[in-house]
Design a protein around this motif. Structure first.
Motif, PDB file in Angstrom:
ATOM      1  N   PRO A   8     -25.206  80.814  73.730  1.00 22.39           N
ATOM      2  CA  PRO A   8     -25.050  82.105  73.656  1.00 22.39           C
ATOM      3  C   PRO A   8     -23.931  82.369  72.614  1.00 22.39           C
ATOM      4  O   PRO A   8     -23.637  83.575  72.584  1.00 22.39           O
ATOM      5  N   TRP A   9     -23.513  81.440  71.993  1.00 25.77           N
ATOM      6  CA  TRP A   9     -22.180  81.736  70.913  1.00 25.77           C
ATOM      7  C   TRP A   9     -22.434  81.703  69.566  1.00 25.77           C
ATOM      8  O   TRP A   9     -23.653  81.233  69.149  1.00 25.77           O
TER       9      TRP A   9
ATOM     10  N   TRP B 141     -20.407  82.363  65.639  1.00 22.74           N
ATOM     11  CA  TRP B 141     -18.925  82.855  65.032  1.00 22.74           C
ATOM     12  C   TRP B 141     -19.154  82.919  63.353  1.00 22.74           C
ATOM     13  O   TRP B 141     -20.224  82.321  62.823  1.00 22.74           O
TER      14      TRP B 141
ATOM     15  N   TYR C  57     -18.498  85.955  68.709  1.00 19.60           N
ATOM     16  CA  TYR C  57     -19.380  86.739  69.313  1.00 19.60           C
ATOM     17  C   TYR C  57     -20.246  85.912  70.422  1.00 19.60           C
ATOM     18  O   TYR C  57     -20.342  84.846  70.556  1.00 19.60           O
ATOM     19  N   HIS C  58     -20.282  86.543  71.687  1.00 21.21           N
ATOM     20  CA  HIS C  58     -21.202  86.075  72.840  1.00 21.21           C
ATOM     21  C   HIS C  58     -22.291  86.904  73.212  1.00 21.21           C
ATOM     22  O   HIS C  58     -21.921  88.061  73.301  1.00 21.21           O
ATOM     23  N   ASP C  59     -23.498  86.414  73.369  1.00 20.92           N
ATOM     24  CA  ASP C  59     -24.362  87.157  73.909  1.00 20.92           C
ATOM     25  C   ASP C  59     -24.363  88.386  74.805  1.00 20.92           C
ATOM     26  O   ASP C  59     -24.714  89.372  75.059  1.00 20.92           O
TER      27      ASP C  59
ATOM     28  N   ARG D  39     -24.587  79.974  64.565  1.00 24.27           N
ATOM     29  CA  ARG D  39     -24.903  80.193  66.035  1.00 24.27           C
ATOM     30  C   ARG D  39     -25.512  79.027  66.748  1.00 24.27           C
ATOM     31  O   ARG D  39     -26.057  78.126  66.481  1.00 24.27           O
TER      32      ARG D  39
END
Length: 428
Positions: A354-355, A357, A382-384, A351
């Motif tokens: 805001p990313w 993976w 994933y992005h917040d 992490r």
């Protein structure tokens, strides 16, 4: 010394009810009691006094699981609980258990039916038996004599069959059966049942991977791993068997390490279940370790922020009756920057807000089981602000869902209606 069932029947939950957003410290007994009390009228609204059944048609044995939270509400004395020792609630519980006796076959089984009318044969439904015996441990001394006799007839018959599953292979269903069998052994003073359950739970702990999960083929099954945690958590409360505690800690560390910021679980590592948005709130097994309690506090807080005012009565009952207390260690996923390599390097979570993976490196044979997915989707991103933007889990017979596709994709497919498809292409 009180047995588990006797201790639960005498449990007194005290303290003011917590607000829905007050999740700063463990335990959350006020919040759980509030959730349980809120659930009771909803359960009574779907109860048919003429048949003793709960829920909608078609009736399924799991509809009667509701006797468990009702029994908890009846048994737990707490501020704001109007159902404590309520005679009408007790009458509903009694009749609800009698229905299970009425509907079981000569082997103590029920038809495994779903609400879509599909049937899967006969089964000692583990989720129902465990709730039935836990309800019995709470209300047995208050049941009308005729009702108690019928309950005991059915429970003894059913658990005589369930005992045999402890001789079989380790899996999530017999693990849940073993937990219930241990409680039945306490309720009916059957040392052989308790010993069999304890021996099976020792095998469950032995089967846990070093990474803190249980596998069904190759690598984690995140959602079903929680079934083991739930069974071990209730079992530990009743038995205080020390072998369960370290397994619960390892599993709590695993679950706490594979979370997205919204509380959902990473899916590219999962060999069976697709991605499901929203926080997984765990279960009572998490309450027995500092890592697990941190997981619960974070997940329930996210659940509340998502607009859910309370947890289910079933969940609340287990937390109140079987939950642990102690220090809290918050999940690493609560940080803005972290990286974690897990399971011997086969899993990476990283992490940098805001990313975030995840990479999965599991190399597995193709399973012919319909339940075990092909490990073909190896990356999640994933992005917040956006949520999961790449990935989503595994599948079968859909080659274009893979991270990489090589060869003739027409060799894999599923003709509609084929219930026994070939899961591998017929090539060298």
């Amino acid at each position: 010394m009180l047995t588990c069932g006797a201790a639960l029947a005498l449990l007194n939950v005290s303290g003011a009810l917590l607000g829905a957003n007050d999740f700063a410290a463990w335990p959350l007994d006020g919040y759980f009691m509030n959730s349980l009390v809120e659930e009771v009228p909803k359960i009574l609204d779907v109860y048919d006094p003429e048949t003793g059944r709960f829920g909608s048609e078609p009736w399924i044995c799991q509809d009667q699981n509701r006797i468990y939270p009702l029994a908890a509400a009846w048994a737990l004395e707490a501020e704001g609980n109007p159902y404590y020792r309520d005679e009408e609630v007790l009458a509903v519980i009694a009749r609800g258990g009698e229905v299970l006796v009425d509907e079981m076959d000569e082997n103590g089984m029920w038809t495994f039916r779903k609400k879509d009318h599909s049937t899967w044969g006969q089964i000692h439904m583990p989720w129902t038996y465990s709730r039935w015996i836990r309800a019995y441990s709470l209300v047995k001394d208050a049941l009308p004599p005729e009702s108690r006799a019928r309950w005991e007839e059915g429970l003894l018959h059913g658990f005589s069959g369930i005992r045999d599953y402890t001789e079989g292979r380790v899996h999530n269903i017999p693990a849940h059966h073993a937990m219930a069998l241990y409680i039945a052994g306490q309720c009916f003073d059957n040392a052989e049942w308790r010993d069999a359950a304890k021996a099976f739970m020792a095998r469950v702990v032995e089967e846990q991977a070093e990474g803190g999960y249980w596998s069904e083929h190759c690598g984690p099954v995140v959602g079903y791993n929680a079934v083991y945690v739930d069974a071990l958590g209730v079992y530990y409360q009743c038995s205080k068997d020390p072998i369960a505690l370290e397994a619960l800690r390892r599993s709590a560390e695993f679950h706490a390490g594979v979370l997205w910021p919204d509380g959902s679980s990473v899916s590219c590592i999962d060999e069976r279940q697709l991605y499901s948005a929203g926080p997984a709130v765990g279960n009572v097994g998490f309450s027995w370790t500092a890592e697990g309690r941190g997981f619960l506090l974070q997940q329930i807080s996210l659940y509340s922020r998502a607009g859910e005012r309370s947890v289910s009565g079933d969940y609340a009952a287990s937390m109140l009756l079987y939950g642990g207390q102690g220090e809290v260690a918050m999940p690493p996923s609560s940080a803005d920057v972290y990286a974690r390599v897990m399971d011997g390097g086969q899993m990476l979570i990283r992490r940098d807000a805001p990313w975030q993976w995840a990479l999965a490196g599991y190399v597995c044979d193709v399973s012919e089981s319909r339940w075990i997915q092909d490990r073909q989707n190896l990356v999640d991103v994933y992005h917040d602000a956006l949520g999961l933007v790449i990935g989503g889990g595994q599948t079968k017979l859909q080659p274009l869902w893979s991270t990489f596709t090589v060869g003739d994709k027409t060799l894999l497919g599923h003709p509609p209606g084929d219930e026994s498809p070939a899961f591998r292409p017929d090539i060298d």
